[in-house]
Each structure stands twice: as C-alpha cells, then as structure tokens.
Design a protein around this motif. Structure first.
Motif, PDB file in Angstrom:
ATOM      1  N   LEU A   1      -6.634   0.259   3.885  1.00 61.59           N
ATOM      2  CA  LEU A   1      -7.057  -0.864   3.050  1.00 61.59           C
ATOM      3  C   LEU A   1      -8.577  -0.999   3.050  1.00 61.59           C
ATOM      4  CD1 LEU A   1      -4.418  -3.628   3.924  1.00 61.59           C
ATOM      5  CD2 LEU A   1      -4.543  -2.209   1.870  1.00 61.59           C
ATOM      6  N   ASN A   2      -9.184  -0.805   4.198  1.00 60.75           N
ATOM      7  CA  ASN A   2     -10.639  -0.917   4.279  1.00 60.75           C
ATOM      8  C   ASN A   2     -11.351   0.157   3.473  1.00 60.75           C
ATOM      9  OD1 ASN A   2     -10.528  -3.160   5.944  1.00 60.75           O
ATOM     10  ND2 ASN A   2     -10.645  -1.978   7.835  1.00 60.75           N
ATOM     11  N   SER A   3     -10.663   1.276   3.215  1.00 63.35           N
ATOM     12  CA  SER A   3     -11.294   2.377   2.474  1.00 63.35           C
ATOM     13  C   SER A   3     -11.288   2.159   0.966  1.00 63.35           C
ATOM     14  CB  SER A   3     -10.580   3.698   2.796  1.00 63.35           C
ATOM     15  OG  SER A   3      -9.266   3.711   2.251  1.00 63.35           O
TER      16      SER A   3
ATOM     17  N   LEU B   1      -1.906   0.750  -3.081  1.00 58.32           N
ATOM     18  CA  LEU B   1      -1.626   0.235  -1.747  1.00 58.32           C
ATOM     19  C   LEU B   1      -0.636   1.094  -0.974  1.00 58.32           C
ATOM     20  CD1 LEU B   1      -1.254  -3.564  -2.632  1.00 58.32           C
ATOM     21  CD2 LEU B   1      -3.288  -2.374  -1.809  1.00 58.32           C
ATOM     22  N   LYS B   2       0.010   2.041  -1.636  1.00 63.21           N
ATOM     23  CA  LYS B   2       1.072   2.826  -1.004  1.00 63.21           C
ATOM     24  C   LYS B   2       0.620   3.557   0.268  1.00 63.21           C
ATOM     25  CE  LYS B   2       4.754   6.138  -2.023  1.00 63.21           C
ATOM     26  NZ  LYS B   2       4.533   6.967  -0.821  1.00 63.21           N
ATOM     27  N   PRO B   3      -0.574   4.182   0.311  1.00 64.48           N
ATOM     28  CA  PRO B   3      -0.970   4.846   1.563  1.00 64.48           C
ATOM     29  C   PRO B   3      -0.999   3.894   2.762  1.00 64.48           C
ATOM     30  CG  PRO B   3      -2.356   5.591  -0.237  1.00 64.48           C
ATOM     31  CD  PRO B   3      -1.552   4.453  -0.778  1.00 64.48           C
ATOM     32  N   ALA B   4      -1.438   2.658   2.530  1.00 63.76           N
ATOM     33  CA  ALA B   4      -1.449   1.677   3.613  1.00 63.76           C
ATOM     34  C   ALA B   4      -0.024   1.272   3.985  1.00 63.76           C
ATOM     35  CB  ALA B   4      -2.250   0.442   3.210  1.00 63.76           C
ATOM     36  N   LEU B   5       0.825   1.100   2.981  1.00 61.71           N
ATOM     37  CA  LEU B   5       2.218   0.728   3.242  1.00 61.71           C
ATOM     38  C   LEU B   5       2.947   1.817   4.018  1.00 61.71           C
ATOM     39  CD1 LEU B   5       3.100  -0.812  -0.236  1.00 61.71           C
ATOM     40  CD2 LEU B   5       2.950  -2.049   1.927  1.00 61.71           C
ATOM     41  N   ASP B   6       2.679   3.068   3.657  1.00 63.46           N
ATOM     42  CA  ASP B   6       3.330   4.182   4.357  1.00 63.46           C
ATOM     43  C   ASP B   6       2.942   4.186   5.832  1.00 63.46           C
ATOM     44  OD1 ASP B   6       4.544   4.972   2.024  1.00 63.46           O
ATOM     45  OD2 ASP B   6       3.083   6.543   1.558  1.00 63.46           O
ATOM     46  N   ARG B   7       1.672   3.918   6.119  1.00 67.71           N
ATOM     47  CA  ARG B   7       1.235   3.869   7.514  1.00 67.71           C
ATOM     48  C   ARG B   7       1.913   2.712   8.256  1.00 67.71           C
ATOM     49  NH1 ARG B   7      -3.412   6.708   9.040  1.00 67.71           N
ATOM     50  NH2 ARG B   7      -3.561   8.565   7.735  1.00 67.71           N
ATOM     51  N   TYR B   8       1.968   1.568   7.607  1.00 64.67           N
ATOM     52  CA  TYR B   8       2.549   0.397   8.265  1.00 64.67           C
ATOM     53  C   TYR B   8       4.022   0.616   8.580  1.00 64.67           C
ATOM     54  CZ  TYR B   8       4.361  -4.290   8.997  1.00 64.67           C
ATOM     55  OH  TYR B   8       5.005  -5.375   9.517  1.00 64.67           O
ATOM     56  N   GLN B   9       4.753   1.268   7.682  1.00 63.01           N
ATOM     57  CA  GLN B   9       6.184   1.474   7.887  1.00 63.01           C
ATOM     58  C   GLN B   9       6.472   2.466   9.005  1.00 63.01           C
ATOM     59  OE1 GLN B   9       7.941   2.339   4.046  1.00 63.01           O
ATOM     60  NE2 GLN B   9       8.309   0.167   3.689  1.00 63.01           N
ATOM     61  N   THR B  10       5.449   3.168   9.471  1.00 61.08           N
ATOM     62  CA  THR B  10       5.616   4.036  10.642  1.00 61.08           C
ATOM     63  C   THR B  10       4.987   3.395  11.873  1.00 61.08           C
ATOM     64  OG1 THR B  10       3.581   5.253  10.102  1.00 61.08           O
ATOM     65  CG2 THR B  10       5.655   6.129   9.236  1.00 61.08           C
ATOM     66  N   ASN B  11       4.805   2.070  11.839  1.00 59.57           N
ATOM     67  CA  ASN B  11       4.233   1.293  12.948  1.00 59.57           C
ATOM     68  C   ASN B  11       2.774   1.653  13.239  1.00 59.57           C
ATOM     69  OD1 ASN B  11       6.364  -0.428  13.568  1.00 59.57           O
ATOM     70  ND2 ASN B  11       7.358   1.102  14.848  1.00 59.57           N
ATOM     71  N   ASP B  12       2.098   2.211  12.245  1.00 56.56           N
ATOM     72  CA  ASP B  12       0.679   2.539  12.397  1.00 56.56           C
ATOM     73  C   ASP B  12      -0.139   1.437  11.734  1.00 56.56           C
ATOM     74  OD1 ASP B  12      -1.821   3.616  12.687  1.00 56.56           O
ATOM     75  OD2 ASP B  12      -1.453   5.388  11.445  1.00 56.56           O
ATOM     76  N   LEU B  13      -0.217   0.291  12.409  1.00 59.37           N
ATOM     77  CA  LEU B  13      -0.939  -0.841  11.837  1.00 59.37           C
ATOM     78  C   LEU B  13      -2.428  -0.539  11.687  1.00 59.37           C
ATOM     79  CD1 LEU B  13      -0.990  -3.799  10.911  1.00 59.37           C
ATOM     80  CD2 LEU B  13      -1.271  -4.454  13.318  1.00 59.37           C
ATOM     81  N   THR B  14      -3.010   0.118  12.692  1.00 58.78           N
ATOM     82  CA  THR B  14      -4.432   0.469  12.626  1.00 58.78           C
ATOM     83  C   THR B  14      -4.701   1.375  11.440  1.00 58.78           C
ATOM     84  OG1 THR B  14      -4.614   0.272  15.027  1.00 58.78           O
ATOM     85  CG2 THR B  14      -6.352   1.490  13.896  1.00 58.78           C
ATOM     86  N   GLY B  15      -3.839   2.362  11.233  1.00 53.12           N
ATOM     87  CA  GLY B  15      -4.008   3.259  10.093  1.00 53.12           C
ATOM     88  C   GLY B  15      -3.855   2.545   8.768  1.00 53.12           C
TER      89      GLY B  15
ATOM     90  N   ASP C   1      -3.316  -8.517  -4.883  1.00 49.98           N
ATOM     91  CA  ASP C   1      -2.262  -7.831  -4.129  1.00 49.98           C
ATOM     92  C   ASP C   1      -2.823  -7.229  -2.841  1.00 49.98           C
ATOM     93  OD1 ASP C   1      -0.360  -8.458  -5.998  1.00 49.98           O
ATOM     94  OD2 ASP C   1      -0.483  -6.542  -7.065  1.00 49.98           O
ATOM     95  N   TYR C   2      -4.020  -6.693  -2.924  1.00 54.78           N
ATOM     96  CA  TYR C   2      -4.683  -6.127  -1.738  1.00 54.78           C
ATOM     97  C   TYR C   2      -4.858  -7.203  -0.671  1.00 54.78           C
ATOM     98  CZ  TYR C   2      -8.888  -5.061   1.026  1.00 54.78           C
ATOM     99  OH  TYR C   2      -9.800  -4.910   2.038  1.00 54.78           O
ATOM    100  N   HIS C   3      -5.361  -8.362  -1.065  1.00 54.79           N
ATOM    101  CA  HIS C   3      -5.621  -9.426  -0.091  1.00 54.79           C
ATOM    102  C   HIS C   3      -4.322 -10.006   0.480  1.00 54.79           C
ATOM    103  CE1 HIS C   3      -9.957  -9.577  -0.505  1.00 54.79           C
ATOM    104  NE2 HIS C   3      -9.849  -9.602  -1.825  1.00 54.79           N
ATOM    105  N   ILE C   4      -3.285 -10.085  -0.333  1.00 55.21           N
ATOM    106  CA  ILE C   4      -2.000 -10.600   0.154  1.00 55.21           C
ATOM    107  C   ILE C   4      -1.402  -9.625   1.164  1.00 55.21           C
ATOM    108  CG2 ILE C   4       0.374 -11.128  -0.519  1.00 55.21           C
ATOM    109  CD1 ILE C   4      -0.788 -12.272  -3.144  1.00 55.21           C
ATOM    110  N   LEU C   5      -1.469  -8.335   0.878  1.00 52.56           N
ATOM    111  CA  LEU C   5      -0.981  -7.342   1.828  1.00 52.56           C
ATOM    112  C   LEU C   5      -1.798  -7.388   3.114  1.00 52.56           C
ATOM    113  CD1 LEU C   5       0.702  -4.958   2.755  1.00 52.56           C
ATOM    114  CD2 LEU C   5      -0.832  -3.433   1.461  1.00 52.56           C
TER     115      LEU C   5
END
Length: 583
Positions: free
Chosen positions: A239-241, A220-234, A250-254
C-alpha cells in the motif's frame, strides 16, 4: 553501562522448577510465542542475527524478541503469565536462576516499547528500571518504556513502585510515572480503555475477496494477497508503494482495516477521515467506526453508527455485518441474525457475511443451519479464519471434539489475533479432559481481547474447576464490570460462593443471574435459555435452603421444572426439599 536516558525494564518472574516449555536445546525455557501479527523476530543467545519468529517458538535464556512497526506478539511466560508486546518493542530473557523456596527466577528486560502483562497465579513479579522498581502478585498492568521515563498503569490488583527517592502503591485504575532522579508519582487520570486499545480485537466487516468488481480492486490486489497469507507487513508495504493518484478512498479504507488488526485505532481513524474527505460519508467508513466503538464497549454509539451505515446503503454487506455485531452486543440475537442474513442475501459471494450468518445461527441453536452457512463461507472464501472458528463452535455443539479442535487450530493459523478461536480451542481441550492446557488457551484469549466479558467468564469457570476460586472470582468481577447485562458471570460466581459457604452472597448473585437471563452472550442458544433459567432457579433453590428458607426453596424448584421439565437436577432438588417438609 546503560545510559540513564534510556529505561531498562526488568521483570523478575518466580515460577515452578518444572516447565511446560522444557527443551533439550536450552534446558529450562522461559517463554513461548503464542500469537504473531506483522513482523516479529528472534535473536538467539548464540547469534547476533535477527531471524523471523514463528508461532509457538520457544524462548531460552538470553534470547530476545523484537516487534516491528504495525506488529504485535503475545508471549506465554512459563505457565500462566501472558505478555502482549506492542509495535516497536524489544525484550530479552535471561537464564533462570534458583530463587527462594526452590523456585526458578527468570528476568525479562524490556528495552523499548510497551507491554501488557497479565498473571493470575500469585507469584513475585518485579520490575526494575533505572528510575523505578515495582512488585506485584497476580494482577494486570501495562508498562510503557520511553527514552526518559517509565509509565505503569494498573487494571487489576496492586503494584508497588519504588526507587531510592521514594515508594508508591498503585491501585486498580491508577497510573504512575517515574522520571530520572525523581520518586514515582501518581500519574494523571487516564481512560483505561484507551490505554489498552492497541491490545483489543476488532472483527473485520469487509470481505475484500468479494469486491473484485470494484475499480480499485486490481490496484489493491497485491496488498490483499499479502494480507491473506498473514503477511501484514508486506501488505502495508504494498500500500505504501502506491502513488498519490492511486490512493483512493478504497485505499484508505483498506489501510484502516489492516491497521485495526494490530489495534492501531488512531492511525486507522486518520485513514478513515481521508477516505471521507474524498467520497463523503459512506457505509463502509461508518461500519468500521461502529466496530471501533464496539471494541471500546460503547454499544449505543456502535448501534447508532451501524444504523447510519445501513441507512446510507441498505444493501451494503459491511453495514449489515456491523449492525449484526451491534445488535449482538445488546443481546438482541434475533435482529443480529436478521442483519447478518441481509448481508449475505445482498452479497451471496461474500464469505465473511456467510460466516457471520453461521455465527448467529449457532447463537439461536440451529446447528444445522450454522454448518450450512459456514460451508458457504468456506466455498466463497476458503482462507477466511472466521469460517473455521464458527465451524469449530458448531462441531463443539455436536460434541465432535477432535474436528472442533482442528478447526480452531486452522483459524488460529490464519488469524492468530482472533480471541474466539483461542476460546474455542480452550473449550475443546477442556472437554477432552485437558483442563490445564485448555485454560492456557483461554488465558491467551483474554490477553488478545482484555475487554471481552464472555472470555473472562469462561476463564473464571476454568479456574473454578481447578479449585482456584479466588482467582475465578476475580475474573467474574471483571466480567460483571465489562458487561453488566450478561448473566453468565453472576451465575458462575453464585456457584463459587455456595461452595465457600457464602449462601447470602450466592443468593444475591443467583437472583441477579435470573433477572438477566434473557441476555445471553455469543454462541449461547435461545433454545437453551429455558434450561439456563431452570439451572439458575435450581441454584436459587439451593441458596434458599442454605439460608433456611425451605418453602421458598421448594417454590424455586417448582419454577425450575416449569422452565425445563427435563431438568434432572430440578427434579432431584424438589424431591429432596419435599422430603424435608413436615406432613
């Protein structure tokens, strides 16, 4: 020619000629973007290309704004009209044209999607579609544009909807529907909270940076890294990938947590259901559901779910953070602090837990402890917006206004959806003498979380300070409805009613504020409760004097001094009342 199967919504906004958004590039500007979540794009009038929008971008005539899936944007139109755009919404502004009384007319076309509008300054605000027109002055309402209909939901005030087939007045709590070739009709009764749930703020309860030991963290880290830079779409794209085998609980909770940041409750609940199917009920699922209930102002359900989460896993930081919010909503600040402290002690590297401790320490009046906890939060998760928010409020308490303002600005950059950061920025500006710009920040805060009674009370006070009592009274009334246990709007409304020579009404509201005094909102110190009650008793004494009850007034002045012997206003009022007493 526009096809009749598509609704075109136009908002005619009459504003003063002078604009807070004036810019040499286009003269009179129509709006400014005050909040962005997900993917928001602008198409300038001189281009056919859609470009990424930035926070505080100004919009000129014929510029367009578009929100993508899982996205939201807030626009400030001129000085006091706020518009929140839902996902998949497209709007365009036209050039302003001189209107009646020398005012400037701007036209906003909403081609698709959903918009929540809030305007307190009396002005003409019209809606035009192929199926219905509407007009209002100073209200809050929701407009939803579908392919063959327009729905209008009124939360406050009155909107008049009309077309060639008929005319309809829509009052507070009502909805109207207009179909092609048909007169507008009153729609079915709807749950107002459900209608605006996509606009609400859902505070996070899980700090994923503290979950590095989880087996799924690296996935999940790649998605978390995007979110922490305010890149919600990314983040959502990452996650979709993921493959089906990687889509764990954990995926569904995130995924649910990310969806809640843009108010998509129904989809978030679907992911929580899938997580529960895989693992059974667990503390994190219940904690998130508790926050959803709290945002809907279902405080007892929020408490029940948080307690269940804590019982399942007493050491789960998410459960204890959710429980802290639930207790706070019920004005039990001591238990709220206890739960937040348990969350931090169970997970010492959890920045979100320490931020919550900081928030609650400030609510008890311990500024030093609040600052210490905030610094721990910053150490463990320096990118956390809430850390800067609580730092800002702690600095406000110390009257360090410049640093407080900077903390709030940093918080807004990291999480544009957080209404408390906007509230804090507004307070910091007002305390520095910038009342109009501070009020605009509070108005944005109210749009980011329309059901927040605390923000409504402070916004009403800001209006009152500008001698706009009628509008202030409206905000107090909404705050009373949203949170009947909070004394703040009753106290502020009593002050307003005293100033407009309504002593009997002021007396009633002041008595109610005193009755509710032990209930206090976030950031209200327990150590200030006695001075609060002293202030309210002094106010009650003034109300008694104005209604002719001088002896009762003197008694209330005595009571005020009992609660706070240092109260200058209580001493002065007691002196004045005794001077009038025959000897």
């Amino acid at each position: 020619m526009l096809q009749l199967t598509r609704v075109l919504l136009s908002l005619i906004i009459i504003t003063g000629v002078s604009s807070v958004f004036a810019d040499d590039s286009c003269g009179e500007q129509a709006a400014r973007i005050t909040s962005i979540q997900g993917t928001v794009k602008i198409r300038r009038s001189t281009s056919l290309e859609w470009l990424p929008a930035n926070l505080n971008d100004s919009l000129c005539g014929n510029d367009a704004v578009r929100t993508a899936a899982h996205s939201r944007a807030t626009l400030l139109v001129q000085k006091e009209t706020n518009i929140v755009l839902h996902e998949r919404s497209t709007v365009r502004f036209t050039n302003g044209q001189p209107g009646k009384n020398g005012l400037l007319t701007h036209l906003l076309n909403l081609f698709s999607g959903e918009a929540y509008l809030r305007s307190r300054r009396p002005r003409e605000l019209g809606i035009e579609t192929p199926f219905v027109n509407a007009m209002h002055e100073g209200t809050e309402f929701l407009v939803k544009v579908n392919q063959n209909s327009t729905q209008v939901v009124v939360f406050d005030g009155v909107v008049v909807a009309s077309n060639s087939q008929g005319k309809l007045s829509i009052s507070e709590g009502q909805s109207a529907l207009a179909m092609q070739g048909q007169a507008p009709v009153i729609g079915p009764t709807i749950d107002l909270r459900d209608a605006v749930q996509w606009t609400l703020y859902y505070p996070p309860v899980i700090d994923y940076t503290a979950s590095q030991k989880s087996p799924s963290y690296q996935t999940l880290k790649p998605a978390l890294d995007r979110y922490q830079t305010n890149d919600l779409t990314g983040a959502i794209a990452k996650l979709n990938s993921l493959s089906a085998t990687q889509r764990t609980a954990d995926y569904h909770i995130l995924y649910a947590s990310l969806l809640l940041t843009v108010g998509q409750v129904e989809q978030a609940n679907q992911h929580l259901d899938q997580a529960q199917q895989q693992t059974g009920q667990n503390a994190r699922i219940l904690a998130i559901r508790s926050i959803i209930a709290l945002a809907k102002n279902d405080q007892q359900q929020a408490l029940k779910l948080a307690q269940q989460a804590q019982q399942l896993n007493p050491k789960a930081s998410s459960a204890n953070i959710a429980l802290s919010y639930a207790y706070q909503s019920l004005f039990d600040i001591d238990k709220a602090l206890e739960s937040a402290t348990q969350a931090a002690q169970s997970a010492p590297d959890n920045g979100l837990a320490w931020a919550r401790v900081s928030e609650m320490e400030l609510a008890t009046g311990d500024v030093d402890a609040s600052m210490q906890a905030a610094r721990k939060a910053q150490t463990h998760n320096p990118k956390l917006a809430k850390t800067n928010t609580v730092l800002g409020f702690a600095r406000l308490a110390e009257l360090d206004l410049s640093d407080a303002e900077q903390s709030f600005r940093t918080a807004i950059e990291r999480d544009p959806s957080d209404p408390l950061a906007r509230l804090g920025l507004g307070l910091a500006k007002i305390r520095q003498g910038h009342i109009k710009s501070g009020t605009r920040e509070m108005e944005t805060a109210a749009n980011l979380d329309p059901d927040n009674a605390l923000i409504r009370s402070y916004l009403g006070k800001a209006y009152y300070e500008q001698r706009r009592g009628d509008i202030a009274s409206t905000e107090y009334a909404i705050a009373k409805q949203l949170d009947p246990k909070d004394p703040t709007p009753w106290f502020y409304d009593a002050i307003y009613k005293q100033t407009v020579n309504r002593p009997v009404d002021a007396l009633h509201d002041m008595q109610k504020a005193i009755e509710l005094n032990d209930n206090r909102a976030v950031f209200r110190s327990r150590l200030l409760l006695d001075s609060d009650l002293a202030a309210r008793n002094t106010g009650l004494a003034r109300a008694y004097t104005e209604t002719g009850f001088d002896q009762a007034a003197s008694q209330e002045a005595y009571n005020a001094l009992i609660y706070d012997p240092t109260s200058w206003s209580a001493h002065r009022f007691l002196s004045d009342s005794l001077a009038k007493t025959p000897r």
